[in-house]
Design a protein around this motif. Structure first.
Motif, mmCIF file in Angstrom:
data_model
loop_
_atom_site.group_PDB
_atom_site.id
_atom_site.type_symbol
_atom_site.label_atom_id
_atom_site.label_comp_id
_atom_site.label_asym_id
_atom_site.label_seq_id
_atom_site.Cartn_x
_atom_site.Cartn_y
_atom_site.Cartn_z
ATOM 1 N N GLU A 99 -13.521 -28.719 64.538
ATOM 2 C CA GLU A 99 -12.659 -28.717 65.720
ATOM 3 C C GLU A 99 -13.364 -28.064 66.897
ATOM 4 O OE1 GLU A 99 -9.180 -26.338 65.093
ATOM 5 O OE2 GLU A 99 -10.237 -24.951 63.794
ATOM 6 N N GLU A 100 -12.883 -28.407 68.083
ATOM 7 C CA GLU A 100 -13.376 -27.802 69.316
ATOM 8 C C GLU A 100 -12.638 -26.494 69.544
ATOM 9 O OE1 GLU A 100 -15.638 -28.364 71.486
ATOM 10 O OE2 GLU A 100 -16.379 -30.390 71.127
ATOM 11 N N THR A 101 -13.389 -25.409 69.769
ATOM 12 C CA THR A 101 -12.789 -24.106 70.049
ATOM 13 C C THR A 101 -13.377 -23.567 71.351
ATOM 14 O OG1 THR A 101 -14.480 -22.851 68.859
ATOM 15 C CG2 THR A 101 -12.616 -23.691 67.559
ATOM 16 N N ALA A 102 -12.959 -22.366 71.709
ATOM 17 C CA ALA A 102 -13.465 -21.753 72.938
ATOM 18 C C ALA A 102 -14.967 -21.507 72.861
ATOM 19 C CB ALA A 102 -12.725 -20.436 73.207
ATOM 20 N N GLU A 103 -15.490 -21.314 71.641
ATOM 21 C CA GLU A 103 -16.926 -21.062 71.486
ATOM 22 C C GLU A 103 -17.725 -22.339 71.263
ATOM 23 O OE1 GLU A 103 -18.001 -19.191 67.668
ATOM 24 O OE2 GLU A 103 -15.853 -19.207 67.228
ATOM 25 N N GLY A 104 -17.041 -23.483 71.213
ATOM 26 C CA GLY A 104 -17.719 -24.758 71.008
ATOM 27 C C GLY A 104 -17.256 -25.450 69.743
ATOM 28 N N LEU A 105 -18.077 -26.347 69.249
ATOM 29 C CA LEU A 105 -17.743 -27.095 68.045
ATOM 30 C C LEU A 105 -17.929 -26.197 66.825
ATOM 31 C CD1 LEU A 105 -16.888 -30.019 67.282
ATOM 32 C CD2 LEU A 105 -19.298 -30.467 66.769
ATOM 33 N N VAL A 106 -16.908 -26.147 65.956
ATOM 34 C CA VAL A 106 -16.916 -25.234 64.809
ATOM 35 C C VAL A 106 -16.501 -26.000 63.558
ATOM 36 C CG1 VAL A 106 -15.797 -23.231 63.760
ATOM 37 C CG2 VAL A 106 -16.487 -23.155 66.148
ATOM 38 N N VAL A 107 -17.178 -25.735 62.438
ATOM 39 C CA VAL A 107 -16.771 -26.265 61.135
ATOM 40 C C VAL A 107 -16.322 -25.091 60.278
ATOM 41 C CG1 VAL A 107 -19.124 -26.125 60.172
ATOM 42 C CG2 VAL A 107 -17.446 -27.664 59.143
ATOM 43 N N ARG A 108 -15.275 -25.292 59.484
ATOM 44 C CA ARG A 108 -14.813 -24.238 58.574
ATOM 45 C C ARG A 108 -14.368 -24.851 57.254
ATOM 46 N NH1 ARG A 108 -9.072 -23.826 59.183
ATOM 47 N NH2 ARG A 108 -8.311 -24.894 61.057
ATOM 48 N N GLU A 147 -24.425 -42.981 48.559
ATOM 49 C CA GLU A 147 -25.057 -44.250 48.187
ATOM 50 C C GLU A 147 -26.073 -44.727 49.212
ATOM 51 O OE1 GLU A 147 -21.110 -45.201 50.231
ATOM 52 O OE2 GLU A 147 -21.896 -43.766 48.768
ATOM 53 N N GLY A 148 -26.249 -43.997 50.321
ATOM 54 C CA GLY A 148 -27.278 -44.323 51.292
ATOM 55 C C GLY A 148 -26.785 -44.951 52.578
ATOM 56 N N THR A 149 -25.507 -45.344 52.662
ATOM 57 C CA THR A 149 -24.980 -45.933 53.894
ATOM 58 C C THR A 149 -24.663 -44.842 54.905
ATOM 59 O OG1 THR A 149 -22.718 -45.860 53.028
ATOM 60 C CG2 THR A 149 -24.004 -47.847 52.592
ATOM 61 N N THR A 150 -24.755 -45.191 56.177
ATOM 62 C CA THR A 150 -24.454 -44.245 57.257
ATOM 63 C C THR A 150 -23.568 -44.918 58.297
ATOM 64 O OG1 THR A 150 -26.398 -44.864 58.556
ATOM 65 C CG2 THR A 150 -26.681 -43.088 56.950
ATOM 66 N N HIS A 151 -22.787 -44.102 58.987
ATOM 67 C CA HIS A 151 -22.029 -44.595 60.128
ATOM 68 C C HIS A 151 -21.730 -43.415 61.052
ATOM 69 C CE1 HIS A 151 -18.681 -43.079 57.657
ATOM 70 N NE2 HIS A 151 -17.997 -42.991 58.779
ATOM 71 N N GLU A 152 -21.385 -43.736 62.286
ATOM 72 C CA GLU A 152 -21.126 -42.697 63.280
ATOM 73 C C GLU A 152 -19.629 -42.565 63.534
ATOM 74 O OE1 GLU A 152 -23.377 -43.338 66.803
ATOM 75 O OE2 GLU A 152 -25.330 -43.141 65.800
ATOM 76 N N VAL A 153 -19.199 -41.320 63.759
ATOM 77 C CA VAL A 153 -17.797 -41.020 64.027
ATOM 78 C C VAL A 153 -17.740 -40.150 65.275
ATOM 79 C CG1 VAL A 153 -15.705 -39.905 63.168
ATOM 80 C CG2 VAL A 153 -17.205 -41.104 61.576
ATOM 81 N N GLU A 154 -16.863 -40.511 66.193
ATOM 82 C CA GLU A 154 -16.702 -39.716 67.412
ATOM 83 C C GLU A 154 -15.642 -38.650 67.174
ATOM 84 O OE1 GLU A 154 -16.477 -40.226 72.215
ATOM 85 O OE2 GLU A 154 -16.588 -41.977 70.913
ATOM 86 N N LEU A 155 -15.959 -37.406 67.537
ATOM 87 C CA LEU A 155 -15.054 -36.283 67.301
ATOM 88 C C LEU A 155 -14.061 -36.156 68.445
ATOM 89 C CD1 LEU A 155 -17.637 -33.647 66.043
ATOM 90 C CD2 LEU A 155 -16.144 -35.082 64.681
#
Length: 290
Positions: A46-55, A9-17
């Motif tokens: 999630e944070e892994t040994a290789e850095g930030l990863v999405v799956r 719908e066009g709204t945005t917000h920030e989330v800290e990982l």
């Protein structure tokens, strides 16, 4: 590191990982999305040994990183992740503030800025998200070669590919067995060649996700409804091809279907093979009776 979440719908917000983050429509997720095109548990960052990863967490419509559908991908600042119609952008993790004097400004150039700040395409993407216009729609593109072809479409393409040489062989066999009648032999051989060429063209078109191949497949399924042994197989193909997520595959867009559509792919593929096998058995039985 932070994410900027841009909702449909066009709204945005920030989330800290922090640690492992589950994203989806289920209220128990760490980031809950109000997006009908997202699965209940859509993705995990999630944070892994290789850095930030999405799956991908087994979603129906997949996870698209920078426009490509991937099962797993490393994330860097400035990368965009699309889940349904929701866009997540990885924000740069700025270091400590540095105080400089007015005279030092002359020695700075654009190359010294962080890449996500200096890259105008990133700025346009974030501006489009804030304006309520999803950045992945600028410009639209067809799925790349790395995009997985749905199993049912692969099955249909394989069946057409097998039908091509079989049609030619049957046409030639009928021409040879036509009892020496030249007109009948030419007719059977020509029909076999035409059907074989059409079957080969369909196999190539389905494999390439060509829009015309979907329309021809629907037409073939409608014709098959009137061929009694293969009526059930034709119904299965017709239902599958009319699904919105399948149409999106052939129109160059992301899969758009209800949650669980990925599991339905296997069901459709197995049902098609089962109904086709039943049709062949019925045809063979009718031939023996005749």
């Amino acid at each position: 590191m932070k994410l900027e979440v841009s909702h449909p719908e066009g709204t945005t917000h920030e989330v800290e990982l922090t640690g492992k983050v589950v994203i989806g429509r289920d209220p128990s997720c760490d980031i809950v999305l109000s997006d009908d095109k997202c699965s209940r548990r859509h993705a995990i960052i999630e944070e892994t040994a290789e850095g930030l990863v999405v799956r991908d967490a087994g979603s129906a419509n997949g996870v698209h990183v920078n426009g490509r559908r991937l099962e797993r991908s490393r994330l860097n600042p400035g990368d965009t992740v699309r889940l349904g119609d929701t866009v997540l952008e990885v924000l740069p993790d700025f270091g400590p503030t540095v105080v400089i004097g007015p005279g030092d400004l002359d020695s700075l150039d654009e190359s010294s800025l962080p890449s996500s700040r200096a890259d105008p395409s990133r700025s346009r993407s974030r501006a489009a998200a804030r304006a309520g216009r999803p950045p992945w729609r600028e410009p639209p593109s067809r799925p790349g070669p790395d995009t997985a072809l749905p199993p049912t479409v692969t099955t249909l393409a394989l069946l057409w590919a097998l039908l091509a040489p079989a049609s030619v062989a049957v046409g030639i066999a009928l021409a040879v067995g036509s009892g020496g009648r030249a007109a009948g032999g030419i007719l059977w051989a020509g029909a076999g060649l035409v059907l074989g060429a059409l079957a080969g063209l369909m196999a190539v078109g389905l494999r390439a996700r060509a829009g015309w191949s979907r329309h021809l497949q629907i037409l073939a399924a409608v014709i098959g409804l009137f061929i009694c042994p293969f009526t059930f197989a034709s119904v299965t193909v017709l239902i599958y091809m009319l699904r919105p997520d399948v149409r999106a595959v052939f129109e160059g867009g992301p899969a758009r279907g209800p949650a669980g559509a990925g599991d339905a792919e296997l069901t459709f593929a197995l049902s098609l093979l089962g109904m086709l096998a039943l049709g062949l058995v019925l045809t063979a039985g009718a031939g023996l009776l005749v």
